[in-house]
Design a protein around this motif. Structure first.
Motif, PDB file in Angstrom:
ATOM      1  N   UNK A  45      -9.923  -5.326   6.664  1.00  0.00           N
ATOM      2  CA  UNK A  45      -8.652  -5.174   7.369  1.00  0.00           C
ATOM      3  C   UNK A  45      -8.761  -5.635   8.819  1.00  0.00           C
ATOM      4  N   UNK A  46      -9.953  -5.477   9.400  1.00  0.00           N
ATOM      5  CA  UNK A  46     -10.157  -5.901  10.783  1.00  0.00           C
ATOM      6  C   UNK A  46     -10.297  -7.416  10.897  1.00  0.00           C
ATOM      7  N   UNK A  47     -10.724  -8.057   9.816  1.00  0.00           N
ATOM      8  CA  UNK A  47     -10.988  -9.499   9.855  1.00  0.00           C
ATOM      9  C   UNK A  47      -9.717 -10.329   9.863  1.00  0.00           C
ATOM     10  N   UNK A  48      -8.675  -9.855   9.210  1.00  0.00           N
ATOM     11  CA  UNK A  48      -7.433 -10.621   9.151  1.00  0.00           C
ATOM     12  C   UNK A  48      -7.386 -11.542   7.943  1.00  0.00           C
ATOM     13  N   UNK A  49      -6.164 -11.833   7.503  1.00  0.00           N
ATOM     14  CA  UNK A  49      -5.953 -12.643   6.307  1.00  0.00           C
ATOM     15  C   UNK A  49      -4.906 -13.712   6.594  1.00  0.00           C
ATOM     16  N   UNK A  66      -9.111   0.898  -3.221  1.00  0.00           N
ATOM     17  CA  UNK A  66      -8.457  -0.401  -3.218  1.00  0.00           C
ATOM     18  C   UNK A  66      -6.946  -0.257  -3.103  1.00  0.00           C
ATOM     19  N   UNK A  67      -6.418   0.846  -3.616  1.00  0.00           N
ATOM     20  CA  UNK A  67      -4.981   1.104  -3.518  1.00  0.00           C
ATOM     21  C   UNK A  67      -4.598   1.351  -2.061  1.00  0.00           C
ATOM     22  N   UNK A  68      -5.434   2.121  -1.338  1.00  0.00           N
ATOM     23  CA  UNK A  68      -5.176   2.365   0.087  1.00  0.00           C
ATOM     24  C   UNK A  68      -5.199   1.050   0.868  1.00  0.00           C
ATOM     25  N   UNK A  69      -6.158   0.198   0.537  1.00  0.00           N
ATOM     26  CA  UNK A  69      -6.257  -1.101   1.199  1.00  0.00           C
ATOM     27  C   UNK A  69      -4.982  -1.905   0.964  1.00  0.00           C
ATOM     28  N   UNK A  70      -4.529  -1.906  -0.264  1.00  0.00           N
ATOM     29  CA  UNK A  70      -3.317  -2.634  -0.629  1.00  0.00           C
ATOM     30  C   UNK A  70      -2.102  -2.087   0.109  1.00  0.00           C
ATOM     31  N   UNK A  74       0.486  -3.954   2.848  1.00  0.00           N
ATOM     32  CA  UNK A  74       1.939  -3.988   2.694  1.00  0.00           C
ATOM     33  C   UNK A  74       2.633  -3.317   3.878  1.00  0.00           C
ATOM     34  N   UNK A  75       2.029  -2.247   4.403  1.00  0.00           N
ATOM     35  CA  UNK A  75       2.610  -1.563   5.561  1.00  0.00           C
ATOM     36  C   UNK A  75       2.611  -2.473   6.784  1.00  0.00           C
ATOM     37  N   UNK A  76       1.669  -3.391   6.842  1.00  0.00           N
ATOM     38  CA  UNK A  76       1.598  -4.359   7.939  1.00  0.00           C
ATOM     39  C   UNK A  76       2.564  -5.525   7.736  1.00  0.00           C
ATOM     40  N   UNK A  77       3.201  -5.554   6.590  1.00  0.00           N
ATOM     41  CA  UNK A  77       4.110  -6.650   6.296  1.00  0.00           C
ATOM     42  C   UNK A  77       3.414  -7.865   5.716  1.00  0.00           C
ATOM     43  N   UNK A  78       2.147  -7.720   5.329  1.00  0.00           N
ATOM     44  CA  UNK A  78       1.395  -8.833   4.747  1.00  0.00           C
ATOM     45  C   UNK A  78       1.615  -8.861   3.234  1.00  0.00           C
ATOM     46  N   UNK A  79       2.050 -10.014   2.745  1.00  0.00           N
ATOM     47  CA  UNK A  79       2.450 -10.133   1.346  1.00  0.00           C
ATOM     48  C   UNK A  79       1.420 -10.880   0.502  1.00  0.00           C
ATOM     49  N   UNK A  97      -1.729   0.829  -9.185  1.00  0.00           N
ATOM     50  CA  UNK A  97      -1.992  -0.420  -8.471  1.00  0.00           C
ATOM     51  C   UNK A  97      -0.759  -1.316  -8.454  1.00  0.00           C
ATOM     52  N   UNK A  98      -0.096  -1.439  -9.583  1.00  0.00           N
ATOM     53  CA  UNK A  98       1.078  -2.306  -9.659  1.00  0.00           C
ATOM     54  C   UNK A  98       2.224  -1.743  -8.825  1.00  0.00           C
ATOM     55  N   UNK A  99       2.375  -0.420  -8.826  1.00  0.00           N
ATOM     56  CA  UNK A  99       3.424   0.196  -8.008  1.00  0.00           C
ATOM     57  C   UNK A  99       3.159  -0.014  -6.521  1.00  0.00           C
ATOM     58  N   UNK A 100       1.878  -0.067  -6.156  1.00  0.00           N
ATOM     59  CA  UNK A 100       1.513  -0.266  -4.752  1.00  0.00           C
ATOM     60  C   UNK A 100       1.704  -1.713  -4.313  1.00  0.00           C
TER      61      UNK A 100
END
Length: 209
Positions: A45-49, A66-70, A74-79, A97-100
């Motif tokens: 998360x610190x590295x950026x995508x 992995x769900x928390x990461x996902x 999404x909370x950051x607006x990254x799709x 996972x799919x719901x997240x």
């Protein structure tokens, strides 16, 4: 054979097992992908995508799931498309996972062809989303060049009102409406009402600003 769609993008792999990270990286790099690996969610998360990148994330990590990461992405607006993998498959985990917002779900062990196929699909989705974002950004920039009054006039035009009706609603003369419409066409580069409508729709929520 290297995959053409892999150029210029990164596949981020997040798994708490070093041997799995190495195996996945070796497998995907042999197919032409550039990979970055992380044993925990925090460093990832610190590295950026990048907008056109995709993510492979294991359900169980040391510092988060992995769900928390996902959900954080999404909370950051990254799709970015996220392929969730796990060695402990269950219907409940897959549904969560799919719901997240996971793009797909894969259970270990899996075949190379299955993994590569899902990664290719994820990157195709990432390209489409990045293109859509670029179009929306370009449309929003054109609308941002309009004055507040011009945006008001444009909104009325999009709703299908005549110049006379627009003048009545905004309390301005027909000639003033016509002048605003001419400047709107000039600033946006639109050649027709269809172009203006497409621009407005493409900008999405930004069109109302």
């Amino acid at each position: 054979m290297p995959y053409d769609g892999a150029a210029g993008v990164v596949v981020h792999i997040v798994d708490d097992e070093p041997t799995v990270l190495k195996a996945l990286r070796t497998l995907l790099e042999a197919d032409g992908y550039t990979c970055r690996t992380y044993e925990d969610g925090g460093p990832f998360l610190a590295a950026g995508v990048g907008e056109r990148d995709c993510v492979i994330a294991d359900v169980q990590l040391h510092d988060m799931t992995g769900i928390d990461l996902l959900l954080t992405l999404r909370a950051r607006g990254q799709r970015n498309p996220v392929l969730v993998i796990t060695g402990y498959a269950s219907v409940e985990v897959a549904v969560e996972a799919m719901k997240a917002g996971a793009t797909d779900f894969l259970t270990k062990p899996f075949e190379k062809a299955e993994l590569v196929g899902k990664v290719r699909a994820c990157l195709a989705i990432a390209r489409l989303r990045a293109s859509e974002t670029a179009r929306r950004r370009a449309a929003a920039e054109k609308l941002a060049a309009l004055s507040e009054r011009e945006v008001e006039v444009l909104g009325q035009v999009i709703e299908g009102r005549t110049n006379r009706a627009i003048g009545d609603v905004l309390g301005i003369s027909i000639k003033t409406v016509e002048a605003h419409r001419a400047r709107i066409m000039e600033k946006t580069g639109a050649l027709s009402l269809v172009d203006l409508t497409r621009l407005w729709d493409t900008a999405g929520p930004c069109a109302a600003l």
